[in-house]
Every structure is written in structure tokens, then in C-alpha cells.
Scaffold this motif. Structure first.
Motif, short mmCIF file in Angstrom:
data_model
loop_
_atom_site.label_atom_id
_atom_site.label_comp_id
_atom_site.label_asym_id
_atom_site.label_seq_id
_atom_site.Cartn_x
_atom_site.Cartn_y
_atom_site.Cartn_z
N GLN A 1 69.56 55.42 71.82
CA GLN A 1 70.87 55.60 71.18
C GLN A 1 71.57 54.27 70.93
N ARG A 2 71.42 53.32 71.83
CA ARG A 2 72.04 51.99 71.65
C ARG A 2 71.43 51.27 70.45
N GLU A 3 70.11 51.35 70.32
CA GLU A 3 69.43 50.69 69.20
C GLU A 3 69.86 51.30 67.87
N VAL A 4 70.02 52.62 67.84
CA VAL A 4 70.49 53.27 66.61
C VAL A 4 71.89 52.78 66.26
N ARG A 5 72.77 52.67 67.25
CA ARG A 5 74.14 52.18 67.00
C ARG A 5 74.12 50.74 66.47
N ILE A 6 73.28 49.89 67.04
CA ILE A 6 73.19 48.50 66.58
C ILE A 6 72.75 48.45 65.12
N LEU A 7 71.69 49.18 64.80
CA LEU A 7 71.18 49.16 63.42
C LEU A 7 72.19 49.76 62.45
N ARG A 8 72.89 50.82 62.85
CA ARG A 8 73.89 51.40 61.96
C ARG A 8 75.07 50.44 61.76
N GLY A 9 75.38 49.62 62.76
CA GLY A 9 76.39 48.59 62.59
C GLY A 9 75.97 47.56 61.55
N ILE A 10 74.69 47.21 61.57
CA ILE A 10 74.16 46.29 60.55
C ILE A 10 74.27 46.93 59.17
N PHE A 11 73.92 48.22 59.07
CA PHE A 11 74.04 48.91 57.78
C PHE A 11 75.48 48.92 57.30
N ASP A 12 76.43 49.17 58.21
CA ASP A 12 77.85 49.16 57.84
C ASP A 12 78.24 47.82 57.24
N ASP A 13 77.82 46.74 57.90
CA ASP A 13 78.16 45.41 57.40
C ASP A 13 77.51 45.13 56.04
N ALA A 14 76.25 45.55 55.87
CA ALA A 14 75.58 45.35 54.59
C ALA A 14 76.28 46.14 53.48
N GLN A 15 76.71 47.36 53.80
CA GLN A 15 77.42 48.16 52.81
C GLN A 15 78.77 47.54 52.47
N ARG A 16 79.47 47.01 53.47
CA ARG A 16 80.75 46.35 53.22
C ARG A 16 80.56 45.14 52.31
N MET A 17 79.52 44.35 52.57
CA MET A 17 79.26 43.18 51.73
C MET A 17 78.89 43.60 50.31
N ALA A 18 78.10 44.67 50.18
CA ALA A 18 77.72 45.16 48.84
C ALA A 18 78.96 45.60 48.07
N ARG A 19 79.89 46.26 48.74
CA ARG A 19 81.14 46.69 48.08
C ARG A 19 81.95 45.47 47.64
N MET A 20 82.00 44.44 48.48
CA MET A 20 82.75 43.23 48.11
C MET A 20 82.15 42.58 46.87
N VAL A 21 80.83 42.47 46.83
CA VAL A 21 80.16 41.87 45.68
C VAL A 21 80.42 42.71 44.43
N LYS A 22 80.29 44.01 44.57
CA LYS A 22 80.49 44.92 43.44
C LYS A 22 81.91 44.83 42.90
N SER A 23 82.89 44.69 43.81
CA SER A 23 84.30 44.64 43.37
C SER A 23 84.62 43.35 42.63
N ARG A 24 83.80 42.33 42.81
CA ARG A 24 84.00 41.04 42.09
C ARG A 24 83.45 41.09 40.67
N ASP A 25 82.51 42.03 40.44
CA ASP A 25 81.88 42.10 39.10
C ASP A 25 82.81 42.70 38.07
#
Length: 78
Positions: free
Chosen positions: A54-78
Motif C-alpha cells: 500500500q505504501r508503494e502504491v501511494r508513492i507512485l500515485r504521488g508521482i502521477f499526481d505531480d506529473a499530471q500537475r506539470m502536464a496541466r501547467m504546460v498545457k495552460s501555457r499553450d
């Protein structure tokens, strides 16, 4: 002393994990117009072999959250 291990991820947690992973791959345009089915099947198999806890799943999902946040930031600049 070694840290206590977390309980194994449940089937439901793994399904949420896979949904989050696959949505993240879409959000970061990983597939680049290729059909996602093959890579999704391979990733599903890879992570099922890993027997995540369960801890490993939470860590990886945190990485996904950050990647999604960065993708939204990039998209909002376009």
C-alpha cells in the motif's frame, strides 16, 4: 532496524492505481497517437509481478499526481 512493511495493496487499490497510471500516460501524451492497449497490458503485468504494498502504491500515485500537475501547467501555457 528495517522499516515495517505495509500491507499488500488490495485488488481495488491496484485498479485505482492502474486507472491513475493510464490517465497520467494520456495526460503527458505518452502514447503519441499510438493505441495504448499494448503498453497498458504490459505495464499491468509488470506491476502485478511487483506485488506492490500500500505504501508503494501511494508513492507512485504521488508521482502521477505531480506529473499530471506539470502536464496541466504546460498545457495552460499553450
Amino acid at each position: 532496524a528495517a522499516p515495517k512493511s505495509a500491507p499488500p495493496a488490495t485488488a481495488a487499490q491496484m485498479e485505482y492505481f492502474f486507472g491513475h497510471l493510464f490517465q497520467t500516460l494520456t495526460d503527458i501524451v505518452f502514447h503519441k497517437c499510438r493505441p495504448p492497449v499494448t503498453i497498458e497490458q504490459r505495464l499491468r503485468k509488470l506491476f502485478q509481478h511487483a506485488s506492490l504494498d500500500q505504501r508503494e502504491v501511494r508513492i507512485l500515485r504521488g508521482i502521477f499526481d505531480d506529473a499530471q500537475r506539470m502536464a496541466r501547467m504546460v498545457k495552460s501555457r499553450d
